[in-house]
Design an enzyme around this catalytic site. Structure first.
Site, short mmCIF file in Angstrom:
data_model
loop_
_atom_site.label_atom_id
_atom_site.label_comp_id
_atom_site.label_asym_id
_atom_site.label_seq_id
_atom_site.Cartn_x
_atom_site.Cartn_y
_atom_site.Cartn_z
N ALA A 71 0.99 -1.24 0.12
CA ALA A 71 0.08 -0.10 0.07
C ALA A 71 0.96 1.28 0.07
O ALA A 71 1.78 1.41 0.97
CB ALA A 71 -0.93 0.09 1.16
N SER A 72 0.76 2.09 -1.03
CA SER A 72 1.74 3.10 -0.99
C SER A 72 1.69 4.06 0.09
O SER A 72 0.40 4.10 0.47
CB SER A 72 1.69 3.87 -2.52
#
Length: 403
Positions: A71-72
């Site tokens: 998840a950035s």
């Protein structure tokens, strides 16, 4: 209401406030989406604090520890959503399903009149995204397990396409599936650096209108970047593109040769970004590449790039120069270049010349146009008097123009 939900609200509020403080989530729509969508429910194995920290949450790793999916960081997510400029009712394609969090944000942005399709090559990743989307009431998002380079023709055309994986190349699918006035945002890699580029479609061309520095897990199956160590202990590595004539074997041992240091007289502060020097050179010099030095190489003085793991370099035959800086006084640094090899001093001088040119207008950005490689008119679609470099990929051709 559960304890975790109670704890999430203030953390999510603080997350969005941090994002806005650095200039992202710049529209009310993106801000509202990030305040609504519960990020912690998409990264259940992370602590609630890590779920809302400005960090990437790794969700799958390779056997060597390198990340395969994540998840950035929220600031990167918001930055790219700003670039995408989603409008209500848009049909959206996402390449790289991740945890499903970004698809949930896209659903908020496009609203009930739109549609979101997310694609990933890894069935474990798509299963996780499907689970997170279903558990947060986003069961209408279409999740597909497929090579992302193929897109998703069954739901095309798309008003917006966004990549949440790093791409070295753009395949014909994206010309076929993007609407005539569509936007495409992609972390695109060329000449060793990665930029999140927002493209607008102009006939058979994709034309950049914003570029932001970033880093992403690379897309599987795109092997156009080359690399090679240039010292005997494999501590210093060059990275270059397949269309460049760089040969690491010719540069083996170049760092053991005497070095030439040239200083540019260009000064920067500790918070002044200078990454656009590299970006600018990609439109001016075909020899630009990336140099990466391990800590042991830096500590030994063998190779001391400005940013050890990621700095621009010029490589030609058996000579090399790379970007460095030195402290002048507290809070002030001078940019320069170190050269090695028979032509090292000249290359260092060339790099300093580019630093000086950047200094005249630090905010200037080149324009990047992308065409399918078979499109003949790409060589004639811009002012030939402007400085430019053509970069050949496998399926596409980049033309980087500097004004």
């Amino acid at each position: 209401m559960s304890t975790i939900t109670d704890a999430a609200k203030p953390l999510r509020t603080a997350m969005v406030d941090r994002v806005k403080a650095v200039g992202h989530a710049s529209t009310p729509a993106v801000e509202e989406a990030m305040r609504i969508v519960p990020r912690h429910e998409f990264v259940p194995e992370a602590s609630i604090e890590d779920a809302y920290a400005d960090i990437a949450v790794i969700t799958k790793s390779a056997s060597d520890g390198s990340p395969l999916s994540c998840a950035s960081a929220p600031t990167i997510v918001a930055m790219m959503l700003d670039q995408l400029q989603v409008e209500p009712g848009n049909r959206i394609l996402e390449i790289g399903a991740g945890t499903g969090y970004n698809a949930a944000l896209l659903t908020q942005l496009t609203g009930p009149g739109g549609a979101v399709t997310t694609v990933d090559i890894d069935p474990e990743v798509t299963a996780g995204a499907r689970r997170g989307l279903d558990e947060t009431g986003n069961d209408h998002v279409n999740v597909i397990t497929r090579d992302g380079s193929l897109g998703a023709a069954e739901n095309a055309p798309y008003d917006r396409i966004i990549f949440t994986v790093g791409a070295w190349d753009l395949t014909p699918a994206f010309w076929e599936q993007l609407a005539p006035d569509g936007r495409l945002v992609v972390p695109l890699r060329w000449r060793g650096q990665t930029r999140s580029v927002a493209f607008v479609r102009d006939g058979d061309a994709l034309v950049s209108d914003s570029m932001e520095l970033c880093g992403f897990v690379p897309m599987i199956g795109q092997e156009g970047e080359r690399s090679g160590a240039i010292d005997s202990e494999d501590l210093v590595t060059l990275y270059w593109d397949a269309d460049q004539t760089i040969d690491a074997t010719k540069l083996s041992g170049v760092l053991d040769q005497s070095k030439e240091t040239i200083w540019s007289k260009v000064l920067v502060g500790p918070q002044d970004p200078f990454d656009s020097i590299w970006l600018r050179i990609t439109g001016r010099d075909s020899r630009i590449c990336r140099i990466s030095a391990d800590r042991a190489a830096v500590d030994a003085g063998l190779c001391t790039p400005a940013i050890p793991i990621r700095s621009p370099a010029l490589a030609e035959d058996d000579s090399l120069a790379y970007l460095v800086f030195r402290k002048i006084e507290e809070g002030t640094f001078e940019l320069g270049a170190i050269g090695h090899g028979p032509n090292g001093r000249h290359l260092a001088g060339q790099l300093c010349h580019e630093i000086e040119a950047w200094n005249h207008d630090r905010n200037a950005r080149p324009t990047v146009r992308v065409y399918l490689a078979a499109t003949a008119r790409s060589a004639h679609s811009f002012d030939q008097a402007m400085t430019h470099q053509t970069i050949e990929k496998t399926a596409s051709r980049l033309v980087v123009t500097v004004s």
